[in-house]
Design a protein around this motif. Structure first.
Motif, mmCIF file in Angstrom:
data_model
loop_
_atom_site.group_PDB
_atom_site.id
_atom_site.type_symbol
_atom_site.label_atom_id
_atom_site.label_comp_id
_atom_site.label_asym_id
_atom_site.label_seq_id
_atom_site.Cartn_x
_atom_site.Cartn_y
_atom_site.Cartn_z
ATOM 1 N N GLN A 64 0.770 -1.103 0.022
ATOM 2 C CA GLN A 64 0.003 0.173 0.053
ATOM 3 C C GLN A 64 0.809 1.473 0.189
ATOM 4 O OE1 GLN A 64 -3.868 -0.167 2.121
ATOM 5 N NE2 GLN A 64 -2.946 -1.839 3.065
ATOM 6 N N ALA A 65 1.902 1.379 0.700
ATOM 7 C CA ALA A 65 2.780 2.469 0.697
ATOM 8 C C ALA A 65 3.602 2.635 -0.610
ATOM 9 C CB ALA A 65 3.772 2.191 1.906
ATOM 10 N N ARG A 66 3.829 1.481 -1.208
ATOM 11 C CA ARG A 66 4.577 1.756 -2.428
ATOM 12 C C ARG A 66 4.003 0.694 -3.734
ATOM 13 N NH1 ARG A 66 10.228 1.509 -1.816
ATOM 14 N NH2 ARG A 66 10.250 1.057 -3.882
ATOM 15 N N PRO A 67 3.149 1.452 -4.393
ATOM 16 C CA PRO A 67 2.521 1.286 -5.438
ATOM 17 C C PRO A 67 3.393 0.514 -6.614
ATOM 18 C CG PRO A 67 1.318 3.249 -4.985
ATOM 19 C CD PRO A 67 2.767 3.008 -4.126
ATOM 20 N N ASP A 68 4.698 0.958 -6.671
ATOM 21 C CA ASP A 68 5.576 0.405 -7.616
ATOM 22 C C ASP A 68 6.171 -0.946 -7.275
ATOM 23 O OD1 ASP A 68 6.868 1.865 -5.343
ATOM 24 O OD2 ASP A 68 8.716 1.352 -6.498
ATOM 25 N N VAL A 69 6.156 -1.454 -5.842
ATOM 26 C CA VAL A 69 6.547 -2.677 -5.392
ATOM 27 C C VAL A 69 5.634 -3.779 -5.940
ATOM 28 C CG1 VAL A 69 6.828 -4.132 -3.475
ATOM 29 C CG2 VAL A 69 7.770 -1.862 -3.564
ATOM 30 N N ILE A 70 6.076 -4.507 -6.607
ATOM 31 C CA ILE A 70 5.104 -5.863 -7.244
ATOM 32 C C ILE A 70 5.478 -6.979 -6.297
ATOM 33 C CG2 ILE A 70 4.709 -7.435 -9.241
ATOM 34 C CD1 ILE A 70 4.003 -4.737 -9.653
ATOM 35 N N ALA A 71 6.717 -7.302 -5.875
ATOM 36 C CA ALA A 71 7.087 -8.348 -4.929
ATOM 37 C C ALA A 71 7.886 -7.808 -3.665
ATOM 38 C CB ALA A 71 7.973 -9.431 -5.714
ATOM 39 N N ALA A 72 7.709 -8.427 -2.706
ATOM 40 C CA ALA A 72 8.292 -8.388 -1.372
ATOM 41 C C ALA A 72 8.649 -9.704 -0.793
ATOM 42 C CB ALA A 72 7.639 -7.477 -0.396
ATOM 43 N N CYS A 73 9.885 -9.674 -0.117
ATOM 44 C CA CYS A 73 10.529 -10.829 0.547
ATOM 45 C C CYS A 73 10.956 -10.640 2.032
ATOM 46 C CB CYS A 73 11.606 -11.381 -0.126
ATOM 47 S SG CYS A 73 11.388 -12.035 -1.785
ATOM 48 N N HIS A 74 10.577 -11.351 2.884
ATOM 49 C CA HIS A 74 10.961 -11.256 4.242
ATOM 50 C C HIS A 74 11.629 -12.474 4.874
ATOM 51 C CE1 HIS A 74 11.387 -10.358 8.356
ATOM 52 N NE2 HIS A 74 10.465 -11.104 8.790
ATOM 53 N N THR A 75 12.744 -12.474 5.285
ATOM 54 C CA THR A 75 13.200 -13.676 5.923
ATOM 55 C C THR A 75 14.194 -13.495 7.073
ATOM 56 O OG1 THR A 75 15.465 -13.474 4.762
ATOM 57 C CG2 THR A 75 13.879 -14.486 3.612
ATOM 58 N N HIS A 76 14.217 -14.556 8.111
ATOM 59 C CA HIS A 76 14.689 -14.540 9.276
ATOM 60 C C HIS A 76 16.263 -15.246 8.866
ATOM 61 C CE1 HIS A 76 11.054 -14.078 12.259
ATOM 62 N NE2 HIS A 76 11.406 -13.088 11.051
ATOM 63 N N SER A 77 16.965 -14.805 8.067
ATOM 64 C CA SER A 77 18.370 -15.368 7.729
ATOM 65 C C SER A 77 19.092 -15.167 8.701
ATOM 66 C CB SER A 77 18.752 -14.845 6.303
ATOM 67 O OG SER A 77 18.992 -13.543 6.441
ATOM 68 N N VAL A 78 20.260 -16.490 8.936
ATOM 69 C CA VAL A 78 21.053 -16.022 10.072
ATOM 70 C C VAL A 78 21.999 -14.608 10.137
ATOM 71 C CG1 VAL A 78 23.052 -17.145 11.214
ATOM 72 C CG2 VAL A 78 21.239 -18.621 10.300
ATOM 73 N N HIS A 79 22.624 -14.437 9.139
ATOM 74 C CA HIS A 79 23.375 -13.362 9.204
ATOM 75 C C HIS A 79 22.606 -11.834 9.016
ATOM 76 C CE1 HIS A 79 25.946 -16.726 7.346
ATOM 77 N NE2 HIS A 79 26.935 -16.175 8.347
ATOM 78 N N GLY A 80 21.585 -11.990 8.485
ATOM 79 C CA GLY A 80 20.545 -10.852 8.576
ATOM 80 C C GLY A 80 20.043 -10.649 9.892
ATOM 81 N N MET A 81 19.710 -11.525 10.508
ATOM 82 C CA MET A 81 19.153 -11.520 11.880
ATOM 83 C C MET A 81 20.510 -11.162 12.802
ATOM 84 S SD MET A 81 16.553 -14.573 12.971
ATOM 85 C CE MET A 81 17.478 -15.728 12.552
ATOM 86 N N ALA A 82 21.562 -11.637 12.693
ATOM 87 C CA ALA A 82 22.886 -11.109 13.306
ATOM 88 C C ALA A 82 23.114 -9.812 13.375
ATOM 89 C CB ALA A 82 24.050 -12.139 13.205
ATOM 90 N N TRP A 83 23.233 -9.258 11.925
ATOM 91 C CA TRP A 83 23.518 -7.742 11.669
ATOM 92 C C TRP A 83 22.430 -6.735 12.210
ATOM 93 C CZ3 TRP A 83 27.676 -4.848 11.513
ATOM 94 C CH2 TRP A 83 27.388 -3.569 11.122
ATOM 95 N N SER A 84 21.300 -7.488 12.227
ATOM 96 C CA SER A 84 20.257 -6.427 12.677
ATOM 97 C C SER A 84 20.227 -6.067 14.045
ATOM 98 C CB SER A 84 18.841 -7.399 12.360
ATOM 99 O OG SER A 84 18.580 -8.167 13.145
#
Length: 283
Positions: free
Chosen positions: A126-146
């Protein structure tokens, strides 16, 4: 012969990023289909492959993680994955179509969607009409750096694909996303030009004009988080980091991070998954 000083001629001869990366005949553009039904099926099959890429790379975490794609015919609805099905088993026919009110309106009705996933993805779409696809993961290094609540630094060529406001950080972690307010805040934090976002103490989000682009950017961000953590460990032992100059990072972004190039960046992993599963994702 000297280059033409005529700006019209210069504009006509300027190469696109995809032309620049193609030595010889240029790779074709993003495929187009003759009907909404054909476009939808193609998108759902690519979505299933993206999940299988994430499974092979180890981005699974219980029931967490989701992908959404905006329906090509009814853009106020989007497709997402059923709750509690392993990424590596998903097929095009497994996906659920939901509207912005959170009601399933098509597709697979045998299982619910992920409530937290709905709140995050509906806010982003809804915020971004240009966005067709979105991904969200709990990947190990992504969580660690977060856990640091900091953006990835311009340490590698790959991360320059997220130069400037293409990368965002959401620092207001309010627990598991179960309220519209939290989802809306995440959607707003991505900004008008964000391609990837770090959710502090949570994980990663990427978006794109195709699921291929969003999938590739997720693998790029996860690898970027791993590289950043390794660089931080070395720097803690006295080895200084060398940053990409701002001008070089900007140049890399402008010549590598357009929708067509990022679509093609995603093809090697997606085509490998199609080969490995022998087309099972299409059913």
């Amino acid at each position: 012969m000297a280059p033409s000083a005529d700006p019209v001629v210069a504009q006509e001869t300027k190469k696109t990023p995809l032309q620049l990366i193609s030595q010889g005949a240029c790779l074709p553009g993003i495929p187009k289909h003759p009907s909404f039904a054909a476009q939808r099926q193609w998108m759902l099959e690519k979505m299933a492959l993206a999940f299988r890429v994430f499974a092979r790379k180890g981005y699974t975490d219980g029931m967490a993680g989701h992908i959404s794609i905006r329906d090509p015919e009814n853009p106020h609805t989007f497709w997402t994955n059923p709750l509690a099905v392993h990424f590596g088993m998903l097929k095009a026919s497994d996906m659920i179509l939901v509207n912005y009110e959170g009601m399933p309106v098509g597709g697979n009705m045998s299982r619910p969607a992920n409530a937290a996933g709905f709140l995050i993805h509906s806010a982003v779409h809804q915020a971004r009409p240009d966005v067709i696809a979105a991904c969200h993961t709990h990947s190990v290094h992504g969580m660690a750096w977060s856990a640091f609540g900091r953006p990835l630094e311009m340490l590698t060529q790959d991360i320059a694909y997220l130069y400037g406001d293409a990368q965002a950080v959401y620092k207001d972690f309010g627990g598991v996303v179960l309220t519209q307010e939290e989802g809306d805040k995440i959607g707003a934090a991505l900004g008008p030009r964000g391609k990837g976002m770090i959710l502090q103490n949570h994980g990663l989000i990427t978006v794109g004009s195709t699921v291929d682009e969003a999938c590739f950017l997720m693998t790029l961000m996860e690898l970027g988080c791993q590289c950043q953590l390794l660089a931080e460990a070395a720097a803690a032992n006295g080895i200084p980091k060398v940053y990409i100059p701002d001008e070089s990072a900007k140049y890399t972004f402008e010549n590598s991070s357009d929708p067509e190039t990022l679509y093609w960046e995603g093809q090697p992993d997606l085509e490998y998954e199609a080969y490995m599963c022998k087309g099972e994702h299409q059913s």
